[in-house]
Motif scaffolding. Structure first.
Motif, PDB file in Angstrom:
ATOM      1  N   GLY A 101      18.472  14.282 -61.379  1.00  0.00           N
ATOM      2  CA  GLY A 101      18.039  13.001 -61.914  1.00  0.00           C
ATOM      3  C   GLY A 101      16.898  13.154 -62.907  1.00  0.00           C
ATOM      4  O   GLY A 101      16.891  12.518 -63.969  1.00  0.00           O
ATOM      5  N   LEU A 102      15.923  13.992 -62.589  1.00  0.00           N
ATOM      6  CA  LEU A 102      14.796  14.212 -63.492  1.00  0.00           C
ATOM      7  C   LEU A 102      15.243  14.895 -64.781  1.00  0.00           C
ATOM      8  O   LEU A 102      14.760  14.571 -65.870  1.00  0.00           O
ATOM      9  CB  LEU A 102      13.722  15.050 -62.790  1.00  0.00           C
ATOM     10  CG  LEU A 102      12.992  14.364 -61.626  1.00  0.00           C
ATOM     11  CD1 LEU A 102      12.020  15.333 -60.956  1.00  0.00           C
ATOM     12  CD2 LEU A 102      12.260  13.120 -62.098  1.00  0.00           C
ATOM     13  N   LEU A 103      16.175  15.852 -64.655  1.00  0.00           N
ATOM     14  CA  LEU A 103      16.694  16.514 -65.848  1.00  0.00           C
ATOM     15  C   LEU A 103      17.410  15.522 -66.750  1.00  0.00           C
ATOM     16  O   LEU A 103      17.260  15.549 -67.983  1.00  0.00           O
ATOM     17  CB  LEU A 103      17.645  17.642 -65.437  1.00  0.00           C
ATOM     18  CG  LEU A 103      18.313  18.406 -66.591  1.00  0.00           C
ATOM     19  CD1 LEU A 103      17.259  19.081 -67.460  1.00  0.00           C
ATOM     20  CD2 LEU A 103      19.297  19.439 -66.045  1.00  0.00           C
ATOM     21  N   MET A 104      18.177  14.624 -66.142  1.00  0.00           N
ATOM     22  CA  MET A 104      18.873  13.614 -66.927  1.00  0.00           C
ATOM     23  C   MET A 104      17.883  12.687 -67.628  1.00  0.00           C
ATOM     24  O   MET A 104      18.074  12.321 -68.792  1.00  0.00           O
ATOM     25  CB  MET A 104      19.797  12.812 -66.009  1.00  0.00           C
ATOM     26  CG  MET A 104      20.680  11.793 -66.711  1.00  0.00           C
ATOM     27  SD  MET A 104      19.892  10.170 -66.898  1.00  0.00           S
ATOM     28  CE  MET A 104      19.664   9.723 -65.187  1.00  0.00           C
ATOM     29  N   GLN A 105      16.797  12.321 -66.947  1.00  0.00           N
ATOM     30  CA  GLN A 105      15.793  11.450 -67.566  1.00  0.00           C
ATOM     31  C   GLN A 105      15.148  12.114 -68.774  1.00  0.00           C
ATOM     32  O   GLN A 105      14.902  11.470 -69.796  1.00  0.00           O
ATOM     33  CB  GLN A 105      14.726  11.077 -66.540  1.00  0.00           C
ATOM     34  CG  GLN A 105      15.161  10.049 -65.522  1.00  0.00           C
ATOM     35  CD  GLN A 105      14.030   9.091 -65.170  1.00  0.00           C
ATOM     36  OE1 GLN A 105      13.553   8.350 -66.000  1.00  0.00           O
ATOM     37  NE2 GLN A 105      13.635   9.120 -63.909  1.00  0.00           N
TER      38      GLN A 105
END
Length: 267
Positions: A101-105
């Protein structure tokens, strides 16, 4: 009890007034000059009588009308596409593992955090490498890349406020995931969706720098305005700038009202 410092209060008030004048005086001047043209007679500067001729000339300018139609088309398609992508990213973030999720953000926000000239140049190079001709499609893609983070943040905040209780309750009552999404989640997110859509439309409608890199032969309204200013100020520019200002202000007010309504419902 601390005593107030009259000098500091006066200084802060003066600074606030100067700041407001610096911000709004040019905007007010543009609006006024769109109705009252400056005249010079025997070295004396004055104002001509009230006139709507700049607006009439603006309406008769087919190049500006074409650019306006292009801007409206791009802003509409780009804002709708950004809303769909933002919803997908938001749902993925709340259900995916924390690391993914953080990578996608980071991937979503990076084009918005970079200087627009870098984002525009990167898109230009990418389109050239894949031999994708610049035109209306590339302008829409460039705007989507730039405005998705804004819509995504608006949608994500509202989705996180809802929590999982509504989804779990709907599923426990026998609804499918599609029915839960359509009849439970999306209606609760309506204010965020509308405000995000309006904000995306306003940003896309005014976007200039990225558009310069990816437009090709297409001309949007901000680019047309910039081109008109390069050859000298004419009354139509003030009229065009006034209309853009009023249009953007209306969208901003609508976004503020939607966010206020959303905050009242959340409280």
């Amino acid at each position: 009890m601390k005593q107030k410092a009259p000098f500091i209060d006066s200084l802060l008030g003066f600074t606030a007034v100067v700041g407001l004048v610096a911000l709004y005086a040019p905007l007010i001047a543009v609006v006024v000059l769109s109705f009252f043209q400056i005249t010079r007679l025997r070295g004396v500067i004055g104002f001509a009588p009230f006139s709507l001729e700049p607006y009439a000339a603006l309406v008769a300018n087919h190049e500006i009308l074409s650019a306006l139609a292009t801007s409206l088309t791009v802003a509409t398609i780009a804002s709708l596409a950004s809303l769909v992508l933002a919803l997908m990213f938001a749902f993925y973030f709340v259900t995916a593992r924390r690391g993914f999720g953080l990578l996608m953000q980071v991937m979503v926000f990076l084009p918005f955090l970079l200087p627009p000239i870098i984002t525009g140049l990167a898109l230009l190079i990418a389109f050239r490498e894949i031999d994708f001709s610049r035109g209306l499609a590339t302008v829409i893609i460039g705007h989507v890349v730039f405005i998705v983070p804004v819509v995504y943040r608006t949608v994500l905040v509202r989705l996180q406020l809802l929590g999982r209780s509504l989804t779990e309750a709907s599923l426990d009552l026998g609804a499918s995931q599609t029915q839960t999404l359509v009849h439970v989640i999306l209606p609760q997110m309506r204010p965020a969706l509308i405000s995000g859509l309006l904000l995306a439309f306003a940003i896309s409608f005014d976007e200039t720098l990225i558009t310069l890199f990816v437009a090709g032969s297409e001309t949007t309204l901000p680019i047309r305005l910039w081109a008109m200013m390069r050859v000298g100020f004419v009354p139509e520019i003030n009229a065009l700038a006034t209309l853009i200002l009023l249009f953007t202000a209306a969208i901003t007010v609508a976004i503020g009202l939607m966010q206020r309504s959303q905050g009242e419902r959340a409280s």
